[in-house]
Write a protein that holds these residues in place. Structure first.
Motif, PDB file in Angstrom:
ATOM      1  N   LEU A 255       0.824  -1.207   0.000  1.00 32.62           N
ATOM      2  CA  LEU A 255       0.000   0.000   0.000  1.00 32.62           C
ATOM      3  C   LEU A 255       0.859   1.258   0.000  1.00 32.62           C
ATOM      4  CD1 LEU A 255      -2.852  -0.925   2.512  1.00 32.62           C
ATOM      5  CD2 LEU A 255      -3.139  -0.331   0.111  1.00 32.62           C
ATOM      6  N   SER A 256       1.932   1.252   0.794  1.00 29.87           N
ATOM      7  CA  SER A 256       2.802   2.425   0.836  1.00 29.87           C
ATOM      8  C   SER A 256       3.463   2.684  -0.505  1.00 29.87           C
ATOM      9  CB  SER A 256       3.868   2.239   1.925  1.00 29.87           C
ATOM     10  OG  SER A 256       4.738   1.179   1.611  1.00 29.87           O
ATOM     11  N   GLN A 257       3.686   1.609  -1.285  1.00 29.73           N
ATOM     12  CA  GLN A 257       4.300   1.762  -2.606  1.00 29.73           C
ATOM     13  C   GLN A 257       3.286   2.208  -3.650  1.00 29.73           C
ATOM     14  OE1 GLN A 257       5.857  -2.199  -2.916  1.00 29.73           O
ATOM     15  NE2 GLN A 257       7.788  -1.694  -1.908  1.00 29.73           N
ATOM     16  N   GLU A 258       2.027   1.770  -3.481  1.00 28.68           N
ATOM     17  CA  GLU A 258       0.982   2.105  -4.454  1.00 28.68           C
ATOM     18  C   GLU A 258       0.365   3.484  -4.188  1.00 28.68           C
ATOM     19  OE1 GLU A 258      -0.091   0.569  -7.073  1.00 28.68           O
ATOM     20  OE2 GLU A 258       0.783  -1.426  -6.944  1.00 28.68           O
ATOM     21  N   LEU A 259       0.489   3.961  -2.941  1.00 28.05           N
ATOM     22  CA  LEU A 259      -0.161   5.207  -2.565  1.00 28.05           C
ATOM     23  C   LEU A 259       0.674   6.399  -3.035  1.00 28.05           C
ATOM     24  CD1 LEU A 259      -2.701   6.131  -1.033  1.00 28.05           C
ATOM     25  CD2 LEU A 259      -1.302   6.289   1.022  1.00 28.05           C
ATOM     26  N   ARG A 260       0.539   6.762  -4.278  1.00 25.35           N
ATOM     27  CA  ARG A 260       1.298   7.867  -4.860  1.00 25.35           C
ATOM     28  C   ARG A 260       0.362   8.709  -5.704  1.00 25.35           C
ATOM     29  NH1 ARG A 260       4.300   6.023  -1.711  1.00 25.35           N
ATOM     30  NH2 ARG A 260       6.513   5.497  -1.903  1.00 25.35           N
ATOM     31  N   GLY A 261      -0.430   9.546  -5.038  1.00 18.99           N
ATOM     32  CA  GLY A 261      -1.346  10.394  -5.778  1.00 18.99           C
ATOM     33  C   GLY A 261      -2.538   9.667  -6.335  1.00 18.99           C
ATOM     34  N   GLY A 262      -2.847   8.516  -5.789  1.00 19.10           N
ATOM     35  CA  GLY A 262      -4.014   7.758  -6.214  1.00 19.10           C
ATOM     36  C   GLY A 262      -4.443   6.830  -5.104  1.00 19.10           C
ATOM     37  N   VAL A 263      -5.615   6.210  -5.238  1.00 21.65           N
ATOM     38  CA  VAL A 263      -6.135   5.304  -4.213  1.00 21.65           C
ATOM     39  C   VAL A 263      -5.849   3.867  -4.629  1.00 21.65           C
ATOM     40  CG1 VAL A 263      -8.147   4.582  -2.903  1.00 21.65           C
ATOM     41  CG2 VAL A 263      -7.982   6.939  -3.711  1.00 21.65           C
ATOM     42  N   PRO A 264      -4.993   3.157  -3.900  1.00 22.85           N
ATOM     43  CA  PRO A 264      -4.701   1.760  -4.245  1.00 22.85           C
ATOM     44  C   PRO A 264      -5.951   0.907  -4.105  1.00 22.85           C
ATOM     45  CG  PRO A 264      -3.126   2.630  -2.647  1.00 22.85           C
ATOM     46  CD  PRO A 264      -4.251   3.603  -2.717  1.00 22.85           C
ATOM     47  N   THR A 265      -6.140   0.007  -5.016  1.00 20.50           N
ATOM     48  CA  THR A 265      -7.272  -0.907  -4.934  1.00 20.50           C
ATOM     49  C   THR A 265      -6.801  -2.262  -4.432  1.00 20.50           C
ATOM     50  OG1 THR A 265      -6.969  -1.739  -7.190  1.00 20.50           O
ATOM     51  CG2 THR A 265      -8.342   0.244  -6.911  1.00 20.50           C
ATOM     52  N   SER A 315      -3.867  20.929   1.007  1.00 22.89           N
ATOM     53  CA  SER A 315      -4.297  20.390  -0.291  1.00 22.89           C
ATOM     54  C   SER A 315      -3.259  19.436  -0.863  1.00 22.89           C
ATOM     55  CB  SER A 315      -4.566  21.530  -1.269  1.00 22.89           C
ATOM     56  OG  SER A 315      -3.397  22.324  -1.453  1.00 22.89           O
ATOM     57  N   GLU A 316      -1.961  19.728  -0.628  1.00 18.64           N
ATOM     58  CA  GLU A 316      -0.894  18.834  -1.087  1.00 18.64           C
ATOM     59  C   GLU A 316      -0.927  17.519  -0.321  1.00 18.64           C
ATOM     60  OE1 GLU A 316       2.998  21.026  -2.343  1.00 18.64           O
ATOM     61  OE2 GLU A 316       2.192  22.109  -0.596  1.00 18.64           O
ATOM     62  N   VAL A 317      -1.200  17.603   0.974  1.00 18.44           N
ATOM     63  CA  VAL A 317      -1.300  16.389   1.791  1.00 18.44           C
ATOM     64  C   VAL A 317      -2.435  15.516   1.270  1.00 18.44           C
ATOM     65  CG1 VAL A 317      -1.770  15.477   4.095  1.00 18.44           C
ATOM     66  CG2 VAL A 317      -0.330  17.515   3.832  1.00 18.44           C
ATOM     67  N   ALA A 318      -3.549  16.135   0.955  1.00 16.53           N
ATOM     68  CA  ALA A 318      -4.695  15.393   0.421  1.00 16.53           C
ATOM     69  C   ALA A 318      -4.313  14.662  -0.865  1.00 16.53           C
ATOM     70  CB  ALA A 318      -5.865  16.342   0.165  1.00 16.53           C
ATOM     71  N   TYR A 319      -3.567  15.334  -1.739  1.00 10.62           N
ATOM     72  CA  TYR A 319      -3.146  14.706  -2.999  1.00 10.62           C
ATOM     73  C   TYR A 319      -2.205  13.535  -2.734  1.00 10.62           C
ATOM     74  CZ  TYR A 319      -0.588  13.890  -7.298  1.00 10.62           C
ATOM     75  OH  TYR A 319       0.006  13.284  -8.370  1.00 10.62           O
ATOM     76  N   LEU A 320      -1.242  13.732  -1.833  1.00 11.96           N
ATOM     77  CA  LEU A 320      -0.272  12.684  -1.533  1.00 11.96           C
ATOM     78  C   LEU A 320      -0.932  11.426  -0.978  1.00 11.96           C
ATOM     79  CD1 LEU A 320       2.570  14.834   0.071  1.00 11.96           C
ATOM     80  CD2 LEU A 320       2.682  13.614  -2.113  1.00 11.96           C
ATOM     81  N   LEU A 321      -2.075  11.608  -0.330  1.00 11.66           N
ATOM     82  CA  LEU A 321      -2.790  10.477   0.254  1.00 11.66           C
ATOM     83  C   LEU A 321      -3.825   9.881  -0.690  1.00 11.66           C
ATOM     84  CD1 LEU A 321      -3.290  11.889   3.864  1.00 11.66           C
ATOM     85  CD2 LEU A 321      -1.659  10.151   3.125  1.00 11.66           C
ATOM     86  N   GLY A 322      -3.900  10.424  -1.906  1.00 10.26           N
ATOM     87  CA  GLY A 322      -4.787   9.843  -2.900  1.00 10.26           C
ATOM     88  C   GLY A 322      -6.212  10.343  -2.886  1.00 10.26           C
ATOM     89  N   PHE A 323      -6.478  11.473  -2.200  1.00 13.00           N
ATOM     90  CA  PHE A 323      -7.837  12.024  -2.185  1.00 13.00           C
ATOM     91  C   PHE A 323      -8.054  12.900  -3.411  1.00 13.00           C
ATOM     92  CE2 PHE A 323      -7.184  10.932   2.240  1.00 13.00           C
ATOM     93  CZ  PHE A 323      -8.413  10.372   2.585  1.00 13.00           C
ATOM     94  N   SER A 324      -9.240  12.789  -3.975  1.00 14.00           N
ATOM     95  CA  SER A 324      -9.527  13.524  -5.204  1.00 14.00           C
ATOM     96  C   SER A 324      -9.682  15.018  -4.954  1.00 14.00           C
ATOM     97  CB  SER A 324     -10.794  12.978  -5.869  1.00 14.00           C
ATOM     98  OG  SER A 324     -11.894  13.058  -4.970  1.00 14.00           O
ATOM     99  N   GLU A 325     -10.071  15.392  -3.741  1.00 11.39           N
ATOM    100  CA  GLU A 325     -10.230  16.807  -3.400  1.00 11.39           C
ATOM    101  C   GLU A 325     -10.005  17.002  -1.904  1.00 11.39           C
ATOM    102  OE1 GLU A 325     -15.108  16.662  -3.089  1.00 11.39           O
ATOM    103  OE2 GLU A 325     -14.135  17.484  -4.882  1.00 11.39           O
ATOM    104  N   PRO A 326      -9.561  18.183  -1.475  1.00  8.43           N
ATOM    105  CA  PRO A 326      -9.268  18.435  -0.054  1.00  8.43           C
ATOM    106  C   PRO A 326     -10.443  18.166   0.872  1.00  8.43           C
ATOM    107  CG  PRO A 326      -8.347  20.176  -1.410  1.00  8.43           C
ATOM    108  CD  PRO A 326      -9.189  19.339  -2.324  1.00  8.43           C
ATOM    109  N   SER A 327     -11.674  18.441   0.423  1.00 15.94           N
ATOM    110  CA  SER A 327     -12.829  18.241   1.299  1.00 15.94           C
ATOM    111  C   SER A 327     -12.978  16.776   1.718  1.00 15.94           C
ATOM    112  CB  SER A 327     -14.103  18.729   0.611  1.00 15.94           C
ATOM    113  OG  SER A 327     -14.338  18.011  -0.588  1.00 15.94           O
ATOM    114  N   ALA A 328     -12.669  15.866   0.785  1.00 19.71           N
ATOM    115  CA  ALA A 328     -12.747  14.439   1.129  1.00 19.71           C
ATOM    116  C   ALA A 328     -11.697  14.085   2.177  1.00 19.71           C
ATOM    117  CB  ALA A 328     -12.540  13.592  -0.126  1.00 19.71           C
ATOM    118  N   PHE A 329     -10.509  14.682   2.058  1.00 19.80           N
ATOM    119  CA  PHE A 329      -9.465  14.463   3.058  1.00 19.80           C
ATOM    120  C   PHE A 329      -9.896  15.023   4.406  1.00 19.80           C
ATOM    121  CE2 PHE A 329      -5.566  16.414   5.045  1.00 19.80           C
ATOM    122  CZ  PHE A 329      -5.145  15.240   5.659  1.00 19.80           C
ATOM    123  N   HIS A 330     -10.487  16.198   4.418  1.00 18.99           N
ATOM    124  CA  HIS A 330     -10.954  16.809   5.669  1.00 18.99           C
ATOM    125  C   HIS A 330     -11.934  15.881   6.387  1.00 18.99           C
ATOM    126  CE1 HIS A 330      -9.641  21.204   5.504  1.00 18.99           C
ATOM    127  NE2 HIS A 330      -9.099  20.650   4.431  1.00 18.99           N
TER     128      HIS A 330
END
Length: 349
Positions: A255-265, A315-330
């Motif tokens: 997961l740590s390897q796949e989590l790069r600006g997207g949501v691992p499935t 917003s950058e943290v949200a992207y790094l964690l694979g969230f499509s938008e900051p509100s979803a990360f919040h």
């Protein structure tokens, strides 16, 4: 597991009452029960199945863990609930870990045994013990995902350790110093009563220090032959546990390897590990977890680390964690920790 017969000195330390819930994985629930809180209502309100709460393999996500502590503290009206719960748990409740530590001839050797086998009690905690000619140091580390619940888990764990060794040594000894990595709590007077030592809050790490004289305190219930049997039993339990957590560790790494600006499935991770999706889910379930839980835990841990770097915008943290938008990360961060990313970042360091 069935333990060998204990000598009278250890047998006298056996539990005097039955703890209503599994303290090793859910201390806020046990503390609430001991304080007279309606645990059934608490579980229902938080959304945890009552049968699951009795399961020794229960693993709580960050949001649920924080909610349980918050509700248990509020409903009990006791800010020192974790300390009081730790004092009430009888020697022997942690089975082979209690007895292997109590069978050592000295406190220092008992602390070393406790650190060696502590993963049996909490596989996600890291306990280390080291000693030199002058003193001994016991260091405790919790996963970052514990977030705001960490202080309660730490004070519970350390109070459990200390009260148990005071039973086995039959001496109300105290550490020479206790260092804690969070601000001084409002119930610091209970810390002073329970730990009876100099306290240093806001430290870099959680460490208990012991003088050489304290480490040499004898444990009257020590039994050399029983200790050999208990060490062997504890080693076998630990070996089985490590074997059982193999896939979870592999999934976390994938997961740590796949989590790069997207949501691992689940499909991506299964493909990386060269196993089928159904096999992956079935084995994770057997280890007491799930793909969804592991993804949430990893995202939470990474989020806490990223937010500590103020050079990164939220917003950058949200992207790094694979969230499509900051509100979803919040929304997700609020579920995990009970706080918004902005509030967490502004908290006292």
């Amino acid at each position: 597991m069935t333990l060998p017969d204990k000598p009278a000195a250890l047998r006298a330390l056996a539990p005097t009452f039955e703890v209503p819930l599994n303290i090793a994985v859910c201390p806020p629930l046990v503390g609430a029960a001991l304080a007279g809180v309606d645990v059934e209502a608490l579980l229902a309100d938080v959304g945890i199945d009552r049968r699951a709460a009795d399961d020794a393999d229960l693993r709580l996500g960050p949001a649920v863990r924080a909610t349980l502590w918050r509700e248990a503290l509020q409903r009990s009206g006791d800010p020192a609930l974790a300390l009081h719960a730790a004092e009430a748990i009888p020697f022997g409740h942690f089975d082979v870990v209690d007895y292997v530590a109590g069978a050592a001839p000295t406190l220092g050797e008992g602390l070393a045994a406790l650190a060696r086998y502590f993963r049996i009690v909490r596989a996600d905690f890291r306990l280390q013990f080291e000693a030199d000619a002058d003193e001994g140091r016991l260091r405790l580390e919790l996963p970052p995902s514990f977030g705001p619940a960490a202080p309660y888990s730490i004070e519970f764990t350390l109070a459990c350790m200390l009260t148990r060794f005071r039973v086995t040594t039959q001496v109300r000894f105290a550490p020479s110093e206790m260092r804690l990595g969070y601000p001084e709590p409002a119930h610091v007077s209970e810390y002073r009563r329970v730990f009876a030592c100099p306290l240093r809050f806001g430290a870099d790490a959680t460490v208990l220090r012991f003088t050489r004289a304290t480490l040499e305190l004898r444990q009257p219930g020590a039994d050399a032959r029983l200790r050999v049997v208990l060490e062997r039993a504890a080693s076998e339990v630990l070996a089985r546990q490590r074997a059982a957590t193999g896939l979870t560790a592999q999934v976390r790494q994938a997961l740590s390897q796949e989590l790069r600006g997207g949501v691992p499935t689940c499909e991506q991770v299964a493909r990386r590990l060269a196993i089928g999706v159904r096999t992956l889910n079935r084995q994770l379930q057997a280890e007491g977890t799930s793909f969804r839980d592991q993804l949430a835990e990893l995202r939470c841990e990474l989020a806490l680390g990223y937010l500590g770097d103020r050079r990164l915008a939220i917003s950058e943290v949200a992207y790094l964690l694979g969230f499509s938008e900051p509100s979803a990360f919040h929304r997700a961060f609020k579920r995990w920790t009970g706080h918004s990313p902005q509030v967490w970042r502004k908290r006292p360091q």
